[in-house]
Design an enzyme around this catalytic site. Structure first.
Site, PDB file in Angstrom:
ATOM      1  N   TYR A 118     138.465   6.249   7.635  1.00 32.80           N
ATOM      2  CA  TYR A 118     139.507   5.708   8.523  1.00 32.80           C
ATOM      3  C   TYR A 118     140.601   5.073   7.681  1.00 32.80           C
ATOM      4  O   TYR A 118     140.355   4.545   6.611  1.00 32.80           O
ATOM      5  CB  TYR A 118     138.954   4.694   9.535  1.00 32.80           C
ATOM      6  CG  TYR A 118     138.145   3.538   8.968  1.00 32.80           C
ATOM      7  CD1 TYR A 118     136.820   3.712   8.572  1.00 32.80           C
ATOM      8  CD2 TYR A 118     138.692   2.254   8.858  1.00 32.80           C
ATOM      9  CE1 TYR A 118     136.068   2.654   8.077  1.00 32.80           C
ATOM     10  CE2 TYR A 118     137.939   1.191   8.380  1.00 32.80           C
ATOM     11  CZ  TYR A 118     136.629   1.406   7.985  1.00 32.80           C
ATOM     12  OH  TYR A 118     135.880   0.356   7.488  1.00 32.80           O
ATOM     13  N   PRO A 119     141.850   5.157   8.186  1.00 33.48           N
ATOM     14  CA  PRO A 119     142.942   4.488   7.495  1.00 33.48           C
ATOM     15  C   PRO A 119     143.108   3.059   8.022  1.00 33.48           C
ATOM     16  O   PRO A 119     142.699   2.766   9.154  1.00 33.48           O
ATOM     17  CB  PRO A 119     144.151   5.354   7.866  1.00 33.48           C
ATOM     18  CG  PRO A 119     143.816   5.921   9.206  1.00 33.48           C
ATOM     19  CD  PRO A 119     142.313   5.994   9.306  1.00 33.48           C
ATOM     20  N   MET A 120     143.691   2.191   7.217  1.00 33.68           N
ATOM     21  CA  MET A 120     143.892   0.809   7.676  1.00 33.68           C
ATOM     22  C   MET A 120     145.105   0.158   7.030  1.00 33.68           C
ATOM     23  O   MET A 120     145.593   0.607   5.998  1.00 33.68           O
ATOM     24  CB  MET A 120     142.647  -0.047   7.426  1.00 33.68           C
ATOM     25  CG  MET A 120     142.321  -0.307   5.983  1.00 33.68           C
ATOM     26  SD  MET A 120     141.001  -1.549   5.809  1.00 33.68           S
ATOM     27  CE  MET A 120     141.877  -3.081   6.193  1.00 33.68           C
TER      28      MET A 120
HETATM   29  C1  VOV Z   1     130.532  -0.819   0.903  1.00 28.70           C
HETATM   30  C2  VOV Z   1     130.834  -1.958   0.481  1.00 28.70           C
HETATM   31  C3  VOV Z   1     132.123  -2.553   0.015  1.00 28.70           C
HETATM   32  C4  VOV Z   1     132.275  -3.295  -1.137  1.00 28.70           C
HETATM   33  C5  VOV Z   1     131.202  -3.642  -2.161  1.00 28.70           C
HETATM   34  C6  VOV Z   1     133.654  -3.694  -1.219  1.00 28.70           C
HETATM   35  C7  VOV Z   1     134.168  -4.513  -2.229  1.00 28.70           C
HETATM   36  C8  VOV Z   1     135.541  -4.684  -2.398  1.00 28.70           C
HETATM   37  C9  VOV Z   1     136.128  -5.466  -3.464  1.00 28.70           C
HETATM   38  C10 VOV Z   1     135.346  -6.247  -4.514  1.00 28.70           C
HETATM   39  C11 VOV Z   1     137.490  -5.355  -3.353  1.00 28.70           C
HETATM   40  C12 VOV Z   1     138.565  -6.010  -4.238  1.00 28.70           C
HETATM   41  C13 VOV Z   1     138.701  -5.368  -5.563  1.00 28.70           C
HETATM   42  C14 VOV Z   1     138.905  -3.884  -5.492  1.00 28.70           C
HETATM   43  O1  VOV Z   1     137.898  -3.192  -5.729  1.00 28.70           O
HETATM   44  O2  VOV Z   1     139.984  -3.446  -5.133  1.00 28.70           O
HETATM   45  C15 VOV Z   1     137.743  -4.485  -2.220  1.00 28.70           C
HETATM   46  C16 VOV Z   1     139.016  -4.071  -1.827  1.00 28.70           C
HETATM   47  C17 VOV Z   1     139.245  -3.461  -0.614  1.00 28.70           C
HETATM   48  N1  VOV Z   1     138.326  -3.132   0.354  1.00 28.70           N
HETATM   49 FE1  VOV Z   1     136.340  -3.262   0.174  1.00 28.70          FE
HETATM   50  N2  VOV Z   1     134.337  -3.183  -0.121  1.00 28.70           N
HETATM   51  C18 VOV Z   1     133.447  -2.511   0.664  1.00 28.70           C
HETATM   52  C19 VOV Z   1     133.678  -1.874   1.906  1.00 28.70           C
HETATM   53  C20 VOV Z   1     134.927  -1.903   2.503  1.00 28.70           C
HETATM   54  C21 VOV Z   1     135.190  -1.542   3.872  1.00 28.70           C
HETATM   55  C22 VOV Z   1     134.154  -1.101   4.876  1.00 28.70           C
HETATM   56  C23 VOV Z   1     136.529  -1.680   4.095  1.00 28.70           C
HETATM   57  C24 VOV Z   1     137.251  -1.513   5.416  1.00 28.70           C
HETATM   58  C25 VOV Z   1     137.451  -2.886   6.056  1.00 28.70           C
HETATM   59  C26 VOV Z   1     136.895  -3.019   7.426  1.00 28.70           C
HETATM   60  O3  VOV Z   1     136.863  -4.174   7.925  1.00 28.70           O
HETATM   61  O4  VOV Z   1     136.501  -2.043   8.055  1.00 28.70           O
HETATM   62  C27 VOV Z   1     137.136  -2.085   2.862  1.00 28.70           C
HETATM   63  C28 VOV Z   1     138.488  -2.250   2.668  1.00 28.70           C
HETATM   64  C29 VOV Z   1     139.009  -2.634   1.435  1.00 28.70           C
HETATM   65  C30 VOV Z   1     140.413  -2.615   1.138  1.00 28.70           C
HETATM   66  C31 VOV Z   1     141.506  -2.123   2.080  1.00 28.70           C
HETATM   67  C32 VOV Z   1     140.574  -3.119  -0.132  1.00 28.70           C
HETATM   68  C33 VOV Z   1     141.896  -3.315  -0.876  1.00 28.70           C
HETATM   69  C34 VOV Z   1     142.475  -4.616  -0.382  1.00 28.70           C
HETATM   70  C35 VOV Z   1     143.679  -5.127  -1.103  1.00 28.70           C
HETATM   71  O5  VOV Z   1     144.362  -5.965  -0.477  1.00 28.70           O
HETATM   72  O6  VOV Z   1     143.943  -4.744  -2.237  1.00 28.70           O
HETATM   73  N3  VOV Z   1     136.131  -2.256   1.927  1.00 28.70           N
HETATM   74  N4  VOV Z   1     136.543  -4.131  -1.628  1.00 28.70           N
END
Ligand code: VOV
Length: 248
Positions: free
Chosen positions: A144-146
């Site tokens: 999904y996009p967000m």
């Molecule tokens: C499956 C697990 C999981 C894990 C371990 C995880 C961890 C992390 C870390 C540590 C970081 C920051 C450093 C990086 O790695 O960029 C991120 C970054 C990010 N994430 Fe995440 N995320 C997960 C999962 C995960 C999900 C399910 C989603 C959707 C959110 C939801 O509500 O549906 C998401 C989104 C994001 C996004 C859009 C970003 C970039 C944001 C920004 O502003 O730059 N993410 N995420």
């Protein structure tokens, strides 16, 4: 102006969603269908060999529901290669039996919210591997996009770095509790596509997508700042199961 997060980029990504034109497929002669199928298998074989050479990656899934029938998720070094892939597919015989449903263009992205001060992230082998990932062969995919919200009272892009970092830490902690169950590939798409990020999740147990996304809904960064596009969920296709899907 708030401090922009620094991002690292890896392989470019194309999520290519197609549907099968069952009317045309069912009406076609067996020889024509078999020829189209063998052309498709050849294309998939080429894409798999790119993955073996670690010059890109492929994830192939059957989408459940009516938004699409198939998704080909391709990772490549350049946008030109992604464009060549879609053109090659469009020229192939199977394309006459498929319809374009949706596509998403983005690039594998890591941000520095969790970075260690004074450490060059490109020297950390785990980080460079995450930027050019071989896509998991898990049983299920969820895409999904967000966006992050930009409203007067809730504007992610006007928050101080420290606040964003704290929220991303909490986000990362929830994510880490799904280690071994869900693998995420976050791709950035500002300037490339209609949303800011693509979220691609892989799991063997599809219920873990629901549990993770639901848990994150209560976490501030998603609860307050997250805006989400359409969800696509699917089941892994091998070459054999794809042939079975088409032959019936
Ligand atoms: C499956 C697990 C999981 C894990 C371990 C995880 C961890 C992390 C870390 C540590 C970081 C920051 C450093 C990086 O790695 O960029 C991120 C970054 C990010 N994430 Fe995440 N995320 C997960 C999962 C995960 C999900 C399910 C989603 C959707 C959110 C939801 O509500 O549906 C998401 C989104 C994001 C996004 C859009 C970003 C970039 C944001 C920004 O502003 O730059 N993410 N995420």
């Amino acid at each position: 102006m708030s401090e922009a997060a620094q991002t690292l980029e890896g392989w470019y990504a194309l999520h290519d969603f197609r549907s099968i034109d069952w009317t045309a497929w069912n009406a076609a002669a067996t020889a024509e269908r078999e020829e189209a199928l063998s052309g498709l298998m050849e294309l998939i074989g080429q894409w798999e060999s790119v993955e073996e050479r670690k010059e890109g990656s492929l994830a192939l899934y059957a989408i459940v529901g009516q938004k699409a029938d198939l998704v080909f998720m391709h990772l490549r070094e350049t946008l030109e290669e992604l464009n060549a892939i879609e053109n090659e597919f469009n020229r192939s015989a199977i394309a006459q039996f498929t319809k374009k449903e949706y596509s998403y263009v983005s690039v594998v992205e890591l941000s520095n919210y969790m970075g260690q001060p004074g450490v060059d992230p490109m020297q950390v082998p785990e980080i460079s591997a995450r930027l050019k990932p071989i896509l998991p062969k898990s049983g299920h995919i969820c895409f999904y996009p967000m966006n992050k919200r930009r409203q007067l009272t809730d504007n992610w892009y006007m928050l101080p770095m420290e606040d964003r970092r704290n929220m991303m830490r909490s986000h990362g902690m929830i994510g880490r509790s799904y280690a071994g169950k869900v693998k995420q590939i976050i791709t950035g798409s500002v300037g490339f596509d209609d949303w800011e990020w693509g979220v691609t999740l892989f799991a063997d147990d599809a219920l873990q997508f629901k549990k993770l996304v639901y848990e994150m809904r209560f976490d501030e960064v998603s609860a307050r700042y997250g805006e989400f596009g359409p969800f696509y969920v699917g089941n892994r296709l091998s070459r054999e199961s794809l042939a079975e899907l088409l032959r019936g």
